[in-house]
Write a protein that holds these residues in place. Structure first.
Motif, PDB file in Angstrom:
ATOM      1  N   GLU A 180     -69.076  73.293  15.728  1.00  0.00           N
ATOM      2  CA  GLU A 180     -67.966  72.450  16.515  1.00  0.00           C
ATOM      3  C   GLU A 180     -67.823  72.210  17.573  1.00  0.00           C
ATOM      4  O   GLU A 180     -66.654  71.124  17.710  1.00  0.00           O
ATOM      5  N   ASN A 181     -68.810  71.361  18.286  1.00  0.00           N
ATOM      6  CA  ASN A 181     -68.641  70.853  19.049  1.00  0.00           C
ATOM      7  C   ASN A 181     -68.754  69.425  18.357  1.00  0.00           C
ATOM      8  O   ASN A 181     -67.712  68.596  19.251  1.00  0.00           O
ATOM      9  N   LEU A 182     -69.677  68.822  17.333  1.00  0.00           N
ATOM     10  CA  LEU A 182     -69.316  67.790  16.471  1.00  0.00           C
ATOM     11  C   LEU A 182     -68.192  66.926  15.526  1.00  0.00           C
ATOM     12  O   LEU A 182     -67.579  66.510  16.259  1.00  0.00           O
TER      13      LEU A 182
ATOM     14  N   LYS B  85     -71.589  72.917  28.014  1.00  0.00           N
ATOM     15  CA  LYS B  85     -72.841  73.326  28.587  1.00  0.00           C
ATOM     16  C   LYS B  85     -73.417  71.761  26.903  1.00  0.00           C
ATOM     17  O   LYS B  85     -74.431  71.230  27.543  1.00  0.00           O
ATOM     18  N   TRP B  86     -72.986  71.766  26.110  1.00  0.00           N
ATOM     19  CA  TRP B  86     -73.575  70.384  25.145  1.00  0.00           C
ATOM     20  C   TRP B  86     -73.261  69.386  25.064  1.00  0.00           C
ATOM     21  O   TRP B  86     -73.807  68.701  24.371  1.00  0.00           O
ATOM     22  N   LYS B  87     -72.054  68.963  24.935  1.00  0.00           N
ATOM     23  CA  LYS B  87     -70.861  67.274  24.825  1.00  0.00           C
ATOM     24  C   LYS B  87     -71.854  66.185  25.683  1.00  0.00           C
ATOM     25  O   LYS B  87     -72.210  65.371  24.747  1.00  0.00           O
ATOM     26  N   ILE B  88     -71.965  66.715  26.387  1.00  0.00           N
ATOM     27  CA  ILE B  88     -72.441  65.441  26.793  1.00  0.00           C
ATOM     28  C   ILE B  88     -74.479  65.481  27.169  1.00  0.00           C
ATOM     29  O   ILE B  88     -74.457  63.807  27.157  1.00  0.00           O
ATOM     30  N   LEU B  89     -74.721  66.685  26.343  1.00  0.00           N
ATOM     31  CA  LEU B  89     -76.841  66.478  26.327  1.00  0.00           C
ATOM     32  C   LEU B  89     -75.621  65.570  24.172  1.00  0.00           C
ATOM     33  O   LEU B  89     -77.737  64.372  24.006  1.00  0.00           O
TER      34      LEU B  89
END
Length: 114
Positions: A53-55, A20-24
């Motif tokens: 976590e994503n970073l 959900k978030w990485k591409i953004l």
């Protein structure tokens, strides 16, 4: 015991940018380095824990640089590595496709639930 097969290229792509978030995150970092708070603000509905976590994952994949400035309080900036920047043309093509699809989507009639 059977060895686990190495992930395919598509599986790796999904792992890296398919959530959900990485591409953004990539989209926002493509314009330059950002601080954690800036990213949180730009992403809106993301929790601090999920952003962190994503970073960390993107940093482990060597797609992000994390620069800590020796200040009090510490300032941290995130930017794309050379490998991360190499994803930019791919994202540009996805954006182009997304704009074309948005035009088609706008013309679609809503489904009738009756």
């Amino acid at each position: 015991m059977a060895r686990k097969a190495a992930p395919t290229a598509l599986e790796l792509i999904k792992r890296i940018i398919g959530d959900k978030w990485k591409i953004l995150i990539f989209g926002h970092l493509s314009s330059g380095a950002k601080r954690f708070g800036e990213l949180k603000y730009l992403l809106g509905d993301i929790s601090q824990k999920v952003l962190s976590e994503n970073l960390k994952e993107l940093e482990q994949y060597k797609l992000l640089n994390r620069k800590i400035y020796p200040e009090i309080p510490p300032r941290v900036e995130y930017s794309l590595t050379e490998l991360g920047q190499s994803l930019q043309p791919v994202l540009a093509h996805l954006m182009e496709w997304g704009l074309k699809f948005a035009a088609v989507y706008a013309e679609m009639e809503p489904e009738n639930d009756e």
